[in-house]
Design a protein around this motif. Structure first.
Motif, PDB file in Angstrom:
ATOM      1  N   THR A 363       0.690  -1.259   0.030  1.00 60.00           N
ATOM      2  CA  THR A 363       0.038  -0.078  -0.133  1.00 60.00           C
ATOM      3  C   THR A 363       0.687   1.301  -0.072  1.00 60.00           C
ATOM      4  N   THR A 364       1.876   1.350   0.799  1.00 65.71           N
ATOM      5  CA  THR A 364       2.654   2.519   1.054  1.00 65.71           C
ATOM      6  C   THR A 364       3.492   2.724  -0.259  1.00 65.71           C
ATOM      7  N   ALA A 365       4.210   1.372  -0.650  1.00 65.37           N
ATOM      8  CA  ALA A 365       5.063   1.501  -1.676  1.00 65.37           C
ATOM      9  C   ALA A 365       4.210   1.929  -3.015  1.00 65.37           C
ATOM     10  N   ASN A 366       3.071   1.449  -3.347  1.00 68.77           N
ATOM     11  CA  ASN A 366       2.294   1.840  -4.246  1.00 68.77           C
ATOM     12  C   ASN A 366       2.188   3.460  -4.352  1.00 68.77           C
ATOM     13  N   THR A 367       1.600   3.918  -3.078  1.00 73.76           N
ATOM     14  CA  THR A 367       1.049   5.364  -3.171  1.00 73.76           C
ATOM     15  C   THR A 367       2.278   6.100  -3.457  1.00 73.76           C
ATOM     16  N   PHE A 368       3.466   5.892  -3.001  1.00 79.84           N
ATOM     17  CA  PHE A 368       4.874   6.480  -2.980  1.00 79.84           C
ATOM     18  C   PHE A 368       4.770   6.750  -4.449  1.00 79.84           C
ATOM     19  N   CYS A 369       4.749   5.579  -5.504  1.00 78.70           N
ATOM     20  CA  CYS A 369       5.330   5.644  -6.609  1.00 78.70           C
ATOM     21  C   CYS A 369       4.125   6.499  -7.349  1.00 78.70           C
ATOM     22  N   TYR A 370       2.815   6.452  -7.073  1.00 74.32           N
ATOM     23  CA  TYR A 370       1.844   7.332  -7.496  1.00 74.32           C
ATOM     24  C   TYR A 370       2.124   8.865  -7.119  1.00 74.32           C
ATOM     25  N   VAL A 371       2.451   9.167  -6.204  1.00 74.93           N
ATOM     26  CA  VAL A 371       3.025  10.571  -5.710  1.00 74.93           C
ATOM     27  C   VAL A 371       4.180  11.146  -6.641  1.00 74.93           C
ATOM     28  N   VAL A 372       4.951  10.054  -6.964  1.00 73.20           N
ATOM     29  CA  VAL A 372       6.228  10.545  -8.083  1.00 73.20           C
ATOM     30  C   VAL A 372       5.635  10.500  -9.448  1.00 73.20           C
ATOM     31  N   TYR A 373       4.644   9.874  -9.887  1.00 77.94           N
ATOM     32  CA  TYR A 373       4.071   9.945 -11.074  1.00 77.94           C
ATOM     33  C   TYR A 373       3.616  11.465 -11.107  1.00 77.94           C
ATOM     34  N   TYR A 374       2.755  11.775 -10.388  1.00 77.74           N
ATOM     35  CA  TYR A 374       2.045  13.191 -10.295  1.00 77.74           C
ATOM     36  C   TYR A 374       2.913  14.270 -10.245  1.00 77.74           C
ATOM     37  N   LEU A 375       3.936  14.174  -9.290  1.00 72.58           N
ATOM     38  CA  LEU A 375       4.927  15.270  -8.819  1.00 72.58           C
ATOM     39  C   LEU A 375       5.814  15.498 -10.497  1.00 72.58           C
ATOM     40  N   THR A 376       6.077  14.489 -11.074  1.00 72.48           N
ATOM     41  CA  THR A 376       6.718  14.703 -12.465  1.00 72.48           C
ATOM     42  C   THR A 376       5.721  15.313 -13.549  1.00 72.48           C
ATOM     43  N   TYR A 531      -0.698  -0.100 -14.088  1.00 68.30           N
ATOM     44  CA  TYR A 531      -0.922  -0.664 -12.902  1.00 68.30           C
ATOM     45  C   TYR A 531      -2.016  -1.825 -13.355  1.00 68.30           C
ATOM     46  N   SER A 532      -2.396  -2.586 -12.214  1.00 64.73           N
ATOM     47  CA  SER A 532      -3.325  -3.566 -12.423  1.00 64.73           C
ATOM     48  C   SER A 532      -4.172  -3.459 -11.064  1.00 64.73           C
ATOM     49  N   SER A 533      -5.538  -3.581 -11.559  1.00 64.02           N
ATOM     50  CA  SER A 533      -6.565  -3.346 -10.289  1.00 64.02           C
ATOM     51  C   SER A 533      -7.419  -4.874 -10.005  1.00 64.02           C
ATOM     52  N   THR A 534      -7.233  -4.847  -8.785  1.00 65.92           N
ATOM     53  CA  THR A 534      -8.318  -6.042  -8.058  1.00 65.92           C
ATOM     54  C   THR A 534      -8.857  -4.913  -6.917  1.00 65.92           C
ATOM     55  N   VAL A 535      -8.559  -5.718  -5.725  1.00 64.68           N
ATOM     56  CA  VAL A 535      -8.902  -5.015  -4.406  1.00 64.68           C
ATOM     57  C   VAL A 535      -8.020  -3.817  -4.250  1.00 64.68           C
ATOM     58  N   VAL A 536      -6.748  -3.985  -4.794  1.00 68.39           N
ATOM     59  CA  VAL A 536      -5.715  -3.150  -4.617  1.00 68.39           C
ATOM     60  C   VAL A 536      -5.173  -2.790  -5.799  1.00 68.39           C
ATOM     61  N   ASN A 537      -4.824  -1.532  -5.969  1.00 71.36           N
ATOM     62  CA  ASN A 537      -4.412  -0.899  -7.207  1.00 71.36           C
ATOM     63  C   ASN A 537      -2.934  -1.067  -7.349  1.00 71.36           C
ATOM     64  N   HIS A 538      -2.306  -2.038  -7.970  1.00 73.22           N
ATOM     65  CA  HIS A 538      -0.736  -2.527  -7.887  1.00 73.22           C
ATOM     66  C   HIS A 538      -0.239  -1.457  -9.098  1.00 73.22           C
ATOM     67  N   CYS A 539       0.807  -0.768  -8.692  1.00 77.69           N
ATOM     68  CA  CYS A 539       1.512  -0.327  -9.547  1.00 77.69           C
ATOM     69  C   CYS A 539       2.508  -1.237 -10.134  1.00 77.69           C
ATOM     70  N   GLU A 540       2.568  -1.457 -11.559  1.00 80.10           N
ATOM     71  CA  GLU A 540       3.209  -2.675 -12.424  1.00 80.10           C
ATOM     72  C   GLU A 540       4.824  -2.248 -12.416  1.00 80.10           C
ATOM     73  N   GLU A 541       4.979  -1.119 -12.864  1.00 76.63           N
ATOM     74  CA  GLU A 541       6.205  -0.398 -13.138  1.00 76.63           C
ATOM     75  C   GLU A 541       6.173   0.986 -13.159  1.00 76.63           C
ATOM     76  N   LEU A 542       7.516   1.565 -12.730  1.00 81.87           N
ATOM     77  CA  LEU A 542       7.591   3.064 -12.964  1.00 81.87           C
ATOM     78  C   LEU A 542       9.002   3.426 -13.179  1.00 81.87           C
ATOM     79  N   PRO A 543       9.314   3.357 -14.587  1.00 84.38           N
ATOM     80  CA  PRO A 543      10.692   3.576 -14.868  1.00 84.38           C
ATOM     81  C   PRO A 543      11.205   5.164 -14.660  1.00 84.38           C
TER      82      PRO A 543
END
Length: 552
Positions: A363-376, A531-543
């Protein structure tokens, strides 16, 4: 009797009987469906498969599409021989969630799941918090875990732990040649893989005060050390640590498998029977290892001097609450308070350890990756964030981060909220009614399953001004009132996420540690979030590309 046997086993007659049975089953199925009480809009189900034909691999998108077609409350049916008993009510409007997300522990929606034989087999319905259906046991476990997670000593330890692990990760990057400042080299790496390993180490250490070596093991997949050097690095020990970490993840897989796969399918189908055995072996091995860890820690606590300060990890705190090592402990003989005042059993501690590890890593790892995505993608937001950081920490890129500092980063907190609104890590919340109830004018029986559609609520135009817009300032404006239950990135009600404050501190710390020293850009600025989405939205990769900043 002979005539009956001849009739039944005659091939044409046998096929005729099968046809009559199937026709009767289908007719009875649709008669029950179309004459059901209190019908709700939703797709018409099929026998056996329910509404499986409507399902989309991206469950968040699937739920949004159904909401647009059927409205803010709709019903679907999962498959099974008794499909119409597997009714699911989806809620996509915050105004309809008041009862479901009541903050009171005696509300009518205390469970996350119906009675479940598979979860019983996993020993999860009477212990821990996530799937515990014993309300008294759930309340007891929750009270103690909240007491641990909210302890200032524990939270301060978490901040220090995050900073130390980030420095370790930087050393791995440096050894891999990523931080060659002389060449002004840009790092290109998949941030998701590094962050999952980072959070594994962090949560494992905070939970048990031992190392999981997840970052080191990931570093070694890039490393070209010769065999002798690898052996000197305790390669066997690292493999055992990696096995433990992987089995923690498999424990989550086992939960989902036993929860969602009926016993008959686990028994009849050879592939499921094999998977069941393998997962039960994993759980048994893991149980023995965690119980061994618990008993070793208990011995350490018993041997410690009474005046000696114990470590602030979760395992130690769980084992000492309501004991003489608990500074808040008051012995009681009041029968009404004996349950709350007792220490946790070893099995209860074990289950809570599993849940914290399983719930706090991705949960925290995915959220941080999404934060980085939006900040860029939003440099003006990133610049405003950096200004807030400089105001708190100055221009010293290596200044120590403290718990008190992080609590002052209000704009960073607003960024986390807005990212989580647009891209929630958890896409659905589950509730089950204990007694008959009524919502939005519809009446529901006891044991009805409710699914709260988090992305739909957090993008609902009646709750948010310009919901598609990325705007952290909406959370800085005290005059802009956020509707009740319209922001559910940490859940809501009596079952709101207990690790909320811990996760926010870790995310803020990571934002400071990364952005005060490095410029971060996406490798592919034109691509969306993978990302893939089930109960959790998993970030698949963020180069990403990371470049060392030069101090002014």
């Amino acid at each position: 009797m002979t005539l009956i046997k001849e009739f039944i086993f005659d091939p044409p007659n046998f096929l005729y009987l099968i046809f009559i049975f199937v026709l009767t089953y289908i007719s009875q199925f649709y008669f029950r469906y179309f004459t059901r009480q209190h019908p709700i809009p939703g797709p018409i189900p099929f026998p056996l498969i329910g509404n499986f034909e409507t399902y989309h691999p991206n469950s968040s998108q699937w739920a949004r599409e159904l909401q647009k077609k059927y409205g803010d409350i709709f019903e679907v049916y999962s498959g099974g021989l008794f499909t119409l008993n597997n009714r699911q009510i989806w809620i996509s409007n915050a105004s309809l969630t008041d009862k479901l997300l009541s903050p009171y522990t005696n509300n009518n929606f205390p469970y996350r799941t119906t009675e479940n034989e598979g979860l019983d087999k996993m020993d999860m319905t009477s212990k821990g918090i996530v799937f515990n259906r014993n309300v008294n046991s759930w309340a007891y476990n929750r009270r103690i875990v909240v007491q641990v997670l909210m302890a200032p000593k524990f939270l301060k330890t978490a901040v220090k732990n995050t900073e130390e692990l980030f420095f370790e990760m930087e050393k791995h990057w440096e050894k891999l040649g990523y931080l060659n400042d002389a060449k002004e080299q840009e790092i290109e790496l998949d941030l998701v893989n590094w962050m999952r390993r980072f959070m594994t180490d962090s949560v494992f250490n905070l939970t048990t005060n031992t190392k999981s070596y997840a970052l080191l093991n990931y570093f070694n997949t890039f490393n070209t050390l010769n065999k002798d050097e690898r052996e000197s690095n305790n390669d066997h020990f690292l493999r055992e640590s990696e096995k433990f970490v992987n089995y923690i993840r498999l424990h989550f897989v086992a939960c989902i498998f036993f929860k969602d796969t009926p016993k008959i399918l686990r028994t009849i189908l050879p592939a499921n029977r094999k998977k069941s055995r393998e997962l039960l072996d994993v759980v048994a091995w893991l149980n023995s290892k965690v119980l061994e860890l618990i008993r070793e820690r208990k011995k350490e606590i018993e041997k410690a001097d009474p005046d000696e300060e114990l470590s602030a990890d979760m395992l130690t705190l769980l084992l000492t609450i309501n004991t003489n090592r608990d500074p808040k402990y008051v012995k009681t003989t009041d029968k009404d308070n004996l349950i709350d005042a007792r220490p946790m059993s070893e099995d209860e501690v074990r289950e809570n350890v599993y849940e914290i590890m399983g719930g706090g890593i991705d949960t925290t790892a995915n959220t941080f990756c999404y934060v980085v995505y939006y900040l860029t993608h939003y440099p003006e937001v990133r610049q405003k964030m950096l200004q807030e950081m400089e105001k708190i920490f100055g221009k010293d890129m290596n200044r120590e981060i403290t718990y008190e500092d992080l609590n002052k980063l209000n704009y960073c907190g607003a960024i986390i909220k807005e990212v989580s609104r647009l891209m929630p890590t958890v896409s659905v919340l589950f509730r089950v009614s204990a007694k008959p109830d009524e919502i939005a004018g519809y009446k529901f029986l006891a044991n009805t399953q409710f699914f709260i559609n988090v992305p739909a609520i957090q993008m609902h135009p009646s709750h948010w001004n310009q919901p598609e817009k990325f705007d952290p300032d909406r959370f800085m404006d005290s005059e802009q009132q956020i509707p009740k239950n319209a922001l559910l990135h940490f859940g809501g009600g009596a079952r709101v996420c207990m690790g909320k404050q811990l996760a926010i501190l870790q995310l803020k710390a990571l934002m400071v540690l990364l952005y005060r020293k490095y410029d971060v850009e996406l490798v592919d600025m034109s691509g969306g979030i993978k990302y893939s989405s089930t109960v959790v939205n998993h970030c698949e990769e963020l180069p990403v590309k990371i470049k060392v900043k030069h101090s002014a």
